[in-house]
Motif scaffolding. Structure first.
Motif, PDB file in Angstrom:
ATOM      1  N   ARG A   4       0.880  -1.187  -0.020  1.00 49.99           N
ATOM      2  CA  ARG A   4       0.007  -0.114  -0.055  1.00 49.99           C
ATOM      3  C   ARG A   4       0.933   1.302   0.130  1.00 49.99           C
ATOM      4  N   GLU A   5       0.313   2.386  -0.769  1.00 49.22           N
ATOM      5  CA  GLU A   5       1.382   3.541  -0.574  1.00 49.22           C
ATOM      6  C   GLU A   5       0.221   4.721  -0.084  1.00 49.22           C
ATOM      7  N   LEU A   6       0.773   5.549   0.568  1.00 51.25           N
ATOM      8  CA  LEU A   6       0.250   6.834   0.920  1.00 51.25           C
ATOM      9  C   LEU A   6       0.967   8.056   0.181  1.00 51.25           C
ATOM     10  N   ARG A   7       0.355   8.740  -0.560  1.00 48.36           N
ATOM     11  CA  ARG A   7       0.947  10.016  -1.085  1.00 48.36           C
ATOM     12  C   ARG A   7       0.371  11.206  -0.524  1.00 48.36           C
ATOM     13  N   ILE A   8       1.626  12.188  -0.154  1.00 42.83           N
ATOM     14  CA  ILE A   8       1.294  13.308   0.612  1.00 42.83           C
ATOM     15  C   ILE A   8       1.728  14.439  -0.496  1.00 42.83           C
ATOM     16  N   GLN A   9       1.080  15.200  -0.488  1.00 44.40           N
ATOM     17  CA  GLN A   9       1.408  16.674  -1.411  1.00 44.40           C
ATOM     18  C   GLN A   9       1.660  17.731  -0.316  1.00 44.40           C
ATOM     19  N   THR A  10       2.719  18.445  -0.219  1.00 42.07           N
ATOM     20  CA  THR A  10       2.810  19.635   0.721  1.00 42.07           C
ATOM     21  C   THR A  10       3.284  20.754   0.052  1.00 42.07           C
ATOM     22  N   PRO A  65       5.873  19.444  -4.117  1.00 40.21           N
ATOM     23  CA  PRO A  65       6.449  18.225  -3.553  1.00 40.21           C
ATOM     24  C   PRO A  65       5.525  17.242  -3.095  1.00 40.21           C
ATOM     25  N   VAL A  66       5.809  15.988  -3.577  1.00 33.40           N
ATOM     26  CA  VAL A  66       5.118  14.725  -2.873  1.00 33.40           C
ATOM     27  C   VAL A  66       5.946  13.799  -2.378  1.00 33.40           C
ATOM     28  N   VAL A  67       5.521  13.495  -1.155  1.00 39.23           N
ATOM     29  CA  VAL A  67       6.156  12.214  -0.311  1.00 39.23           C
ATOM     30  C   VAL A  67       5.151  11.106  -0.501  1.00 39.23           C
ATOM     31  N   THR A  68       5.683   9.911  -0.882  1.00 37.59           N
ATOM     32  CA  THR A  68       4.996   8.628  -1.119  1.00 37.59           C
ATOM     33  C   THR A  68       5.739   7.871  -0.051  1.00 37.59           C
ATOM     34  N   LEU A  69       4.780   7.254   0.813  1.00 35.63           N
ATOM     35  CA  LEU A  69       4.891   6.100   1.887  1.00 35.63           C
ATOM     36  C   LEU A  69       4.659   5.144   1.390  1.00 35.63           C
ATOM     37  N   TYR A  70       5.381   3.666   1.808  1.00 35.75           N
ATOM     38  CA  TYR A  70       5.035   2.402   1.391  1.00 35.75           C
ATOM     39  C   TYR A  70       4.899   1.701   2.450  1.00 35.75           C
ATOM     40  N   PHE A  71       3.792   0.537   2.323  1.00 36.42           N
ATOM     41  CA  PHE A  71       3.553  -0.139   3.743  1.00 36.42           C
ATOM     42  C   PHE A  71       2.998  -1.584   3.065  1.00 36.42           C
ATOM     43  N   ALA A  72       3.517  -2.630   3.731  1.00 34.36           N
ATOM     44  CA  ALA A  72       3.162  -3.958   3.482  1.00 34.36           C
ATOM     45  C   ALA A  72       1.604  -4.085   3.582  1.00 34.36           C
ATOM     46  N   ASP A  73       1.068  -4.827   2.474  1.00 31.24           N
ATOM     47  CA  ASP A  73      -0.414  -5.057   2.274  1.00 31.24           C
ATOM     48  C   ASP A  73      -0.767  -6.245   3.379  1.00 31.24           C
ATOM     49  N   ASP A  74      -0.462  -6.012   4.717  1.00 27.51           N
ATOM     50  CA  ASP A  74      -1.025  -6.959   5.669  1.00 27.51           C
ATOM     51  C   ASP A  74      -1.426  -6.082   7.042  1.00 27.51           C
ATOM     52  N   GLU A  75      -1.843  -6.952   7.915  1.00 31.32           N
ATOM     53  CA  GLU A  75      -2.436  -6.248   9.189  1.00 31.32           C
ATOM     54  C   GLU A  75      -1.578  -5.309   9.823  1.00 31.32           C
ATOM     55  N   GLU A  76      -0.159  -5.523   9.785  1.00 23.47           N
ATOM     56  CA  GLU A  76       0.845  -4.603  10.338  1.00 23.47           C
ATOM     57  C   GLU A  76       0.855  -3.494   9.502  1.00 23.47           C
ATOM     58  N   GLY A  77       1.247  -3.526   8.272  1.00 21.78           N
ATOM     59  CA  GLY A  77       1.288  -2.563   7.206  1.00 21.78           C
ATOM     60  C   GLY A  77      -0.077  -1.473   7.388  1.00 21.78           C
ATOM     61  N   ARG A 105      -3.880  13.877   0.759  1.00 23.19           N
ATOM     62  CA  ARG A 105      -3.257  12.565   0.960  1.00 23.19           C
ATOM     63  C   ARG A 105      -4.167  11.544   0.329  1.00 23.19           C
ATOM     64  N   GLU A 106      -3.400  10.464  -0.429  1.00 26.65           N
ATOM     65  CA  GLU A 106      -4.256   9.254  -1.000  1.00 26.65           C
ATOM     66  C   GLU A 106      -3.787   8.058  -0.898  1.00 26.65           C
ATOM     67  N   ALA A 107      -4.508   7.083  -0.444  1.00 29.87           N
ATOM     68  CA  ALA A 107      -4.096   5.993  -0.256  1.00 29.87           C
ATOM     69  C   ALA A 107      -4.287   5.068  -1.691  1.00 29.87           C
ATOM     70  N   ALA A 108      -3.475   3.979  -1.820  1.00 26.82           N
ATOM     71  CA  ALA A 108      -3.449   3.241  -3.051  1.00 26.82           C
ATOM     72  C   ALA A 108      -3.085   1.942  -2.979  1.00 26.82           C
ATOM     73  N   ALA A 109      -3.256   0.998  -3.382  1.00 25.96           N
ATOM     74  CA  ALA A 109      -2.919  -0.467  -3.314  1.00 25.96           C
ATOM     75  C   ALA A 109      -2.070  -0.901  -4.605  1.00 25.96           C
ATOM     76  N   GLY A 110      -1.188  -1.620  -4.681  1.00 26.18           N
ATOM     77  CA  GLY A 110      -0.485  -2.180  -5.907  1.00 26.18           C
ATOM     78  C   GLY A 110       0.288  -3.645  -5.665  1.00 26.18           C
ATOM     79  N   ASP A 111       0.764  -3.962  -6.827  1.00 26.14           N
ATOM     80  CA  ASP A 111       1.533  -5.542  -6.531  1.00 26.14           C
ATOM     81  C   ASP A 111       2.964  -5.228  -7.323  1.00 26.14           C
ATOM     82  N   ASP A 112       4.095  -5.244  -6.378  1.00 27.71           N
ATOM     83  CA  ASP A 112       5.179  -4.796  -7.139  1.00 27.71           C
ATOM     84  C   ASP A 112       5.737  -5.767  -7.973  1.00 27.71           C
TER      85      ASP A 112
END
Length: 319
Positions: A4-10, A65-77, A105-112
């Motif tokens: 999962r990713e979280l995109r943040i524009q500032t 500027p945009v900062v993108t955070l990445y999280f594992a697509d599981d319970e912990e992420g 901010r915008e959340a999205a999911a993907g598959d690497d």
């Protein structure tokens, strides 16, 4: 692996503070897209040594500027992403110290696997010149008797044989080595993946030395040399052009850029015997005359200029 990713524009003024807050709270898997990086390239062309800048890059200066955070697509992420969202709420609150701006901010999911492997579909065995064929490791190829096959995967280092500048250098080496002379040594300046040194030895040179200022390129080049069974004839090493290099060659090949070719040319003459070949590319057509003049002034006679698209390669000999 899915993520999962979280995109943040500032705002630009808040970017450094936002980055510090995120890292300080344990969010280190991030990508920062800062248009000021483009501005730095445009304002310092001599430092970055680009021959030209695509006009579309200038439009990027208007972005925030945009900062993108990445999280594992599981319970912990998912828990970590919620924690990041809570932090962003606190940072952008009206009474927050410093008044940091989080425009959206915008959340999205993907598959690497979409980007880890799908790009491989675009790389197939490719004929470069008359005899050299570049084959990625994941593709099978049934060679013709005259084919000289290089196993070469696109990677961090420049030069997979697909770019016009690389292919023109290989074509030049085919021309020079067509007579099958023995005892030929090649100096490959700016070796990248090592493809030109490898091609030269496959075409008949006895040995080659590759030089590159990028340590990753040196590592990749030596891996490719080993993969193609030529470690007894070729080595790649770190260096800034030919500074500190004590190596006399019959052919010096340099797929660089126009200003680097001009900087290299006087030194190149010292690494070649009379009649030695000097092959250069990475030169835009619009800089052909300027580079050719520098090559002549360094003591070379230009034998031929190859053209492909907007690029050219100069084949010269030491007088």
């Amino acid at each position: 692996m899915e993520y999962r990713e979280l995109r943040i524009q500032t705002e630009k003024k808040d970017l450094e503070m936002l980055e510090a807050e995120l890292i300080g709270n344990g969010f280190t898997s991030m990508m920062i897209d800062d248009p000021d990086d483009v501005r730095d390239i445009l304002e310092h062309p001599d430092t970055y040594r680009y021959d030209y800048i695509n006009d579309s890059l200038k439009e990027d200066l208007m972005r925030k500027p945009v900062v993108t955070l990445y999280f594992a697509d599981d319970e912990e992420g998912l828990a970590d992403m919620k924690r990041a969202e809570a932090l962003l709420d606190a940072l952008s609150a009206a009474d927050a110290p410093g008044g940091m701006s989080v425009i959206y901010r915008e959340a999205a999911a993907g598959d690497d696997s979409e980007w880890l492997y799908k790009w491989q579909e675009f790389f197939k065995p490719t004929r470069v010149g008359e005899r050299i064929v570049v084959r990625p490791s994941w593709e099978a190829y049934d060679p013709k008797p005259e084919d000289l096959v290089i196993e070469m995967d696109p990677g961090m280092a420049f030069g997979s044989g697909l770019h016009e500048t690389t292919s023109m250098c290989i074509k030049a080496l085919e021309k020079i080595l067509a007579d099958g002379c023995s005892g030929i040594k090649i100096l490959d300046v700016g070796t990248g993946t090592g493809i030109l040194a490898i091609a030269g030895v496959l075409l008949g040179a006895d040995e080659a030395l590759g030089i590159d200022i990028d340590t990753d390129a040196v590592r990749v080049a030596n891996e490719n040399i080993e993969k193609n069974g030529l470690a007894d004839k070729i080595i790649a090493q770190y260096g800034d052009l030919t500074e500190g290099v004590d190596y006399k060659a019959d052919i010096l090949v340099a797929n660089l850029m126009a200003d680097l070719v001009m900087r290299l040319s006087p030194a190149a003459a010292g690494h070649l015997e009379r009649g030695g070949w000097y092959v250069t590319s990475g030169i835009l057509d619009i800089k052909e005359e300027t580079v050719s003049r520098a090559i002549r002034e360094a003591g070379f006679a230009i034998e031929e200029v190859l053209h492909d698209g907007e690029w050219c390669a100069v084949i010269a000999r030491k007088m």
